[in-house]
Design a protein around this motif. Structure first.
Motif, PDB file in Angstrom:
ATOM      1  N   PRO A   1      -6.817  14.684   8.454  1.00  0.00           N
ATOM      2  CA  PRO A   1      -6.552  14.190   7.098  1.00  0.00           C
ATOM      3  C   PRO A   1      -7.103  12.789   6.848  1.00  0.00           C
ATOM      4  O   PRO A   1      -7.655  12.515   5.776  1.00  0.00           O
ATOM      5  CB  PRO A   1      -5.022  14.229   7.002  1.00  0.00           C
TER       6      PRO A   1
ATOM      7  N   TRP B   1     -10.922  13.006   6.502  1.00  0.00           N
ATOM      8  CA  TRP B   1     -11.221  13.561   5.179  1.00  0.00           C
ATOM      9  C   TRP B   1     -11.143  12.475   4.110  1.00  0.00           C
ATOM     10  O   TRP B   1     -12.068  12.305   3.310  1.00  0.00           O
ATOM     11  CB  TRP B   1     -10.253  14.695   4.859  1.00  0.00           C
ATOM     12  N   ASP B   2     -10.031  11.744   4.091  1.00  0.00           N
ATOM     13  CA  ASP B   2      -9.851  10.708   3.070  1.00  0.00           C
ATOM     14  C   ASP B   2     -10.932   9.641   3.161  1.00  0.00           C
ATOM     15  O   ASP B   2     -11.454   9.173   2.138  1.00  0.00           O
ATOM     16  CB  ASP B   2      -8.469  10.059   3.211  1.00  0.00           C
TER      17      ASP B   2
END
Length: 245
Positions: A102, A105-106
């Motif tokens: 995550p 991804w960010d």
């Protein structure tokens, strides 16, 4: 190769993100040749300063991390009203599905997509005050080809095409044109890391034109779209891929 000169670009304030190297540096150089007032943002200070020293007084460098939205806003406030914005900055680091977290991804979306929207938000009021302007976003052929190990980058670049259409609709009433340039495989020092001489030849063989694309090919399209010659062009993609796709 001759360079088209657009007299209307002389003195125009142009901002280019990621202008310190590769395609970005070619964009900075191309607008400097047009005698525009060129401002570019980058995080690579050494390469950027070298570019400024080579091109001279038409060019100003701002050290700015585009993932820091406060810094991005502050930089645009320093620059003032802008006639042309070129959203070029991106990073195509490779990854597999299993490696994506995550936080990664960010971070990749922040590097490749988020700043494009907020840069447009920053320049739109000034362009409206000036009576119009031109925004050119840089897409990529990669997601159209479905190339491997680039899932987040390709997601971001696909998003830029959608964002371009949406912003062209919203900003068109203020005479602000928003277009997307989609390069094919461009020979830059960074891209050259990935390809052997055989790979280079394969790229050319798969194109319809027997030419290796270089950054100046992309810059020529961008300066056209920034100019009055493209006054009726908005909301569309313009390919510089030698007919690869």
């Amino acid at each position: 190769m001759g360079t088209a000169i657009y007299p209307g670009l002389a003195g125009k304030r142009v901002v280019i993100t990621g202008g310190g190297s590769g395609i970005g540096a070619a964009l900075v150089e191309a607008f400097a040749e047009q005698k525009a007032d060129v401002h570019f943002l980058d995080i690579c200070a050494e390469e950027s300063q070298t570019l400024v020293e080579r091109l001279g007084s038409h060019v100003t460098f701002y050290h700015c991390d585009l993932t820091d939205l406060d810094a991005l806003e502050a930089t645009f406030k320093r620059i003032g009203a802008v006639d042309v914005l070129v959203n070029n900055a991106a990073n195509d680091d490779r990854h597999t599905l299993g490696e994506i977290t995550p936080s990664y991804w960010d971070e990749r979306i922040a590097v490749n997509l988020r700043h494009v929207m907020f840069a447009m938000q920053a320049v739109a009021p000034g362009m409206k005050t000036l009576g119009g302007g031109s925004v050119i976003n840089l897409g990529s052929i990669s997601w159209h080809l479905g190339q491997e190990h680039l899932a987040i980058y390709e997601t971001a670049k696909a998003g830029i095409e959608g964002m371009t259409r949406a912003m062209a609709q919203e900003l068109g009433k203020d005479n602000i044109r928003v277009n997307c340039v989609i390069p094919g495989n461009v020979k830059t020092p960074r891209q050259s890391r990935w390809y052997s001489p055989a790979d280079e030849q394969k790229i050319v063989d798969e194109q319809k034109l027997n030419v290796r694309i270089h950054p100046h090919h992309v810059a020529s399209m961008v300066t056209f779209l920034a100019s009055d010659a493209a006054a009726a062009c908005t909301a569309h993609n313009y390919w510089v891929d030698a007919g690869w796709l």
